[in-house]
Design an enzyme around this catalytic site. Structure first.
Site, PDB file in Angstrom:
ATOM      1  N   THR B  11     -35.922  11.623 -23.606  1.00  0.00           N
ATOM      2  CA  THR B  11     -35.185  11.813 -22.361  1.00  0.00           C
ATOM      3  C   THR B  11     -33.684  11.651 -22.561  1.00  0.00           C
ATOM      4  OG1 THR B  11     -37.095  10.856 -21.271  1.00  0.00           O
ATOM      5  CG2 THR B  11     -35.106  11.069 -19.971  1.00  0.00           C
ATOM      6  N   VAL B  12     -33.285  10.499 -23.114  1.00  0.00           N
ATOM      7  CA  VAL B  12     -31.853  10.242 -23.254  1.00  0.00           C
ATOM      8  C   VAL B  12     -31.227  11.186 -24.281  1.00  0.00           C
ATOM      9  CG1 VAL B  12     -30.095   8.524 -23.794  1.00  0.00           C
ATOM     10  CG2 VAL B  12     -32.155   7.829 -22.566  1.00  0.00           C
ATOM     11  N   LYS B 100     -31.278  -1.323 -25.834  1.00  0.00           N
ATOM     12  CA  LYS B 100     -30.962  -2.711 -25.467  1.00  0.00           C
ATOM     13  C   LYS B 100     -31.729  -3.730 -26.289  1.00  0.00           C
ATOM     14  CE  LYS B 100     -33.667  -1.759 -21.392  1.00  0.00           C
ATOM     15  NZ  LYS B 100     -33.337  -0.336 -21.425  1.00  0.00           N
ATOM     16  N   VAL B 127     -26.849  -1.374 -21.115  1.00  0.00           N
ATOM     17  CA  VAL B 127     -26.895  -2.170 -19.887  1.00  0.00           C
ATOM     18  C   VAL B 127     -26.393  -1.321 -18.727  1.00  0.00           C
ATOM     19  CG1 VAL B 127     -26.083  -4.237 -18.696  1.00  0.00           C
ATOM     20  CG2 VAL B 127     -26.411  -4.290 -21.170  1.00  0.00           C
ATOM     21  N   GLY B 129     -27.389   1.463 -17.418  1.00  0.00           N
ATOM     22  CA  GLY B 129     -27.420   2.923 -17.480  1.00  0.00           C
ATOM     23  C   GLY B 129     -26.015   3.493 -17.511  1.00  0.00           C
ATOM     24  N   GLY B 182     -41.967   7.906 -10.870  1.00  0.00           N
ATOM     25  CA  GLY B 182     -41.389   7.909 -12.214  1.00  0.00           C
ATOM     26  C   GLY B 182     -40.367   6.804 -12.441  1.00  0.00           C
ATOM     27  N   LYS B 200     -30.908  -7.449 -21.108  1.00  0.00           N
ATOM     28  CA  LYS B 200     -29.586  -7.042 -20.650  1.00  0.00           C
ATOM     29  C   LYS B 200     -28.684  -8.241 -20.419  1.00  0.00           C
ATOM     30  CE  LYS B 200     -31.329  -2.780 -18.616  1.00  0.00           C
ATOM     31  NZ  LYS B 200     -31.935  -2.241 -17.378  1.00  0.00           N
ATOM     32  N   GLY B 297     -32.072   6.388 -15.780  1.00  0.00           N
ATOM     33  CA  GLY B 297     -32.125   7.828 -15.527  1.00  0.00           C
ATOM     34  C   GLY B 297     -31.500   8.582 -16.675  1.00  0.00           C
TER      35      GLY B 297
END
Lengths: 416, 416
Positions: B11-12, B100, B127, B129, B182, B200, B297
């Site tokens: 995703t990222v 993280k 941390v 997002g 999700g 975090k 996200g």
């Protein structure tokens, strides 16, 4: 060792000297250099100051001293500050400032000079006091196309509005209270008429969208006309009144405005109270991000200035590529062409007639009533979202109704 | 031209590639260099991806390519990620990460290697997002001694708590809802038990206070025991329940904790809802500053990663001096020695007896009651602020009262 000169030994200037001294350890952890205040420029004498030996009244002492690499302009105003900043940059010195008026007016020019000389002109403290906003905009959000930036940019007016909303103080009393607490100047015009917020949104818009947005051209309204009745109507619809500065990309142009806005209680800005400021940024990748903190005050502002100094010390040999262009065309959208909704309060001796005529002629208005003796002779309603130009026409028509004696107030409403 | 390699095309990782492509113009305004993705490492094939030609399964392709100056580690986990990061840094490449777990565990070591090799190890995305927090902590707040950093660090649990508070959903239903949307993993343990928030706050504390704070040693409680009754009691006293990560300087040591906390509605964190995160920082000069935004996200996280890449491109030849030490002594304060107040709910068949005995033995407790059939057989109260050790003793004593059948729940209360 990095030598700096502080121009102006007022509140912020003395705060800068204090922060550098008090937080020496923390600063040394970030930069392996000692930061030394070599000069303080002020026309006053400060006979009793422990920094008396650093004081000079002659800017040339500073500009001609090759050992001084950073000039901290915290004197305010536009004339001397402008000349000194320009000369400092041209002589190859970095400049750090808290002077929003200067950045808003001459930012584009001074940034271009800095880039030409491969030095930096930094102004974190010019917006939002100690809140880190300028650097995040430049760096952390560099990966985003910013579509909108808006927020509560003035602590004085936010304090006054908070007093009105939470403690039922009238504007005049809340202002007096703010003055007594030192939150408002004796001449409060720059704050309560929105000029201070206007300069800040001019800077934020210029930075976010890449071209100079002139403060003088931004539609600006203050909070002097807000009454406790307005506050009560807003409360009735689950909202609060805040003074917002707004900058928004519209095609290749920018929409910018400073005005009171009725915003829902759920909005992240609604809970920002007292002298706090908060700035919301919308980026295409990041979504909404908000920065919140004390927007003014000696130490917060000084700490932002010192953060800029540290940044320069760490990048002493290079320009940070912060710039905005001066566009030859008008960059601001005409506010008459933009969409909004109005909250309107009219005085009348015949409420029924106003209801009827508003309903008949202006589809989609919603009426609000509150239980308060002081509003017995009035009707209040919110218009649907329309172009300001059309809404102004609606207001004219309402004003011309025989049953309407006067329009008390008109406040924009944020609909989402 | 700066060549980068992306480790992990999940995703990222795919978000990073998207952001670099979509926001090319905005990025070029900040750095006068083209950023080119030269490799993507993944064990999967992605036959249909337009980036298929960039894919490799062999890390050596990347590490041995002198043209690659930045490695983006967004693969997650601790094993391969650790090995690859270390090798990349040792071979003189900058590394950017959103991992993280890795930063919380091996941050001190990896940062030291980076410094030794004069490259950077950046982790803004680890941390909050997309919220800019790591860089402001390092730079904007460099002028401050930070005394405390705390906030809502996990979007999943904040969504669940918001559903419970605003929509009366039970924990189990809110969790299911979060999973369907999700926001929560199928195995939600890392979120709901507080482990994610713990990592975090470990990173934020390490960075703020300058020495490694081990996540495993931080007292961590999740939200699985929170019921709608707890939420109702909190509401009764004008408060809400939030899962907070807290790091605080106490003398030369650090107090760190993750737990649900009952906080007043007026607190700036109380209004942070749904999947949003917010982090509050207290500095000696700046006062309170808060950063707010989407804590997770694809695109927000990717945008934070790209901001780090841009930062490196602008400072490609130097280390940013971000480090924390590994202390030989224990840096964490024993939580039993710290002060707090408890909200306590006990089950009893004899309310009168509990009232009487609590009042008699534990001075300064305040009782709360709500109108709800489900709490007919219970007593709820808030203790005064005391050392946790003492409060645990109080709880023991309460538990031993003959009139008390069980202690339903204990939640810390923020008193200010």
């Amino acid at each position: 060792m990095v030598n700096i000169a502080v121009l102006g030994f007022g509140t912020v200037g003395s705060g800068v000297v204090d922060v550098i001294e008090q937080n020496e350890k923390s600063i040394r952890r970030r930069v392996n250099e000692e930061i030394v205040v070599k000069y303080i420029l002020d026309i006053r004498d400060f006979e009793d100051s422990p920094y008396k030996h650093l004081l000079t009244k002659n800017i040339d002492d500073i500009l001609e001293d090759k050992e001084v690499s950073i000039v901290v302009e915290v004197m305010g105003g536009k004339e001397y500050a402008y000349t000194y900043t320009k000369r400092a940059l041209l002589s190859g010195k970095h400049v750090v400032t808290s002077n929003k008026e200067l950045v808003a007016t001459h930012g584009a020019e001074l940034l271009a000079i800095a880039q030409g000389k491969n030095v930096n002109y930094l102004f974190e403290a010019s917006v939002g006091g100690g809140i880190p906003i300028i650097r995040p905009l430049n760096q952390c959000l560099a990966a985003n196309e910013i579509s909108e930036i808006y927020g509560i940019l003035n602590g004085t007016t936010n304090y006054i509005l908070t007093q009105m909303i939470k403690h039922g103080q009238r504007f005049e009393d809340a202002l007096k209270d703010a003055q007594e607490k030192g939150y408002a100047e004796r001449n409060p015009e720059a704050d309560v008429e929105g000029h201070d917020a206007c300069r800040k949104i001019a800077i934020l818009s210029s930075l976010s969208f890449g071209f100079q947005v002139d403060a003088e051209k931004i539609h600006t309204e203050g909070i002097t006309k807000i009454t406790l009745q307005d506050v009560a109507y807003a409360e009735e619809i689950g909202s609060v009144i805040k003074l917002l500065g707004i900058g928004k990309k519209v095609g290749e142009k920018v929409f910018a405005r400073v005005s009171p806005v009725i915003i829902p209680r759920e909005h992240p800005l609604a809970g920002v109270e007292n002298v706090f400021n908060a700035i919301l940024v919308k980026g295409n990748a990041i979504g909404d991000v908000m920065f919140y903190g004390q927007g003014a005050g000696k130490m917060p502002t000084a700490s932002a200035v010192v953060a800029d100094i540290i940044d320069i010390v760490r990048n002493i040999d290079r320009n940070n590529r912060v710039m905005w262009d001066v566009s030859e065309e008008e960059v601001l959208v005409d506010i008459a062409q933009t969409n909004t909704a109005y909250f309107v309060r009219v005085k009348t001796e015949d409420k029924g007639a106003v209801f009827e005529q508003v309903n008949k002629n202006f589809k989609g208005c919603s009426f609000i009533s509150i239980e308060d003796e002081s509003v017995q002779d009035e009707v209040a309603f919110i218009t649907p979202e329309k172009q300001e130009k059309e809404l102004q026409q609606v207001l004219n028509d309402i004003n011309n109704m025989p049953c309407v004696s006067t329009i008390y107030n008109v406040i924009r409403v944020m609909k989402e």
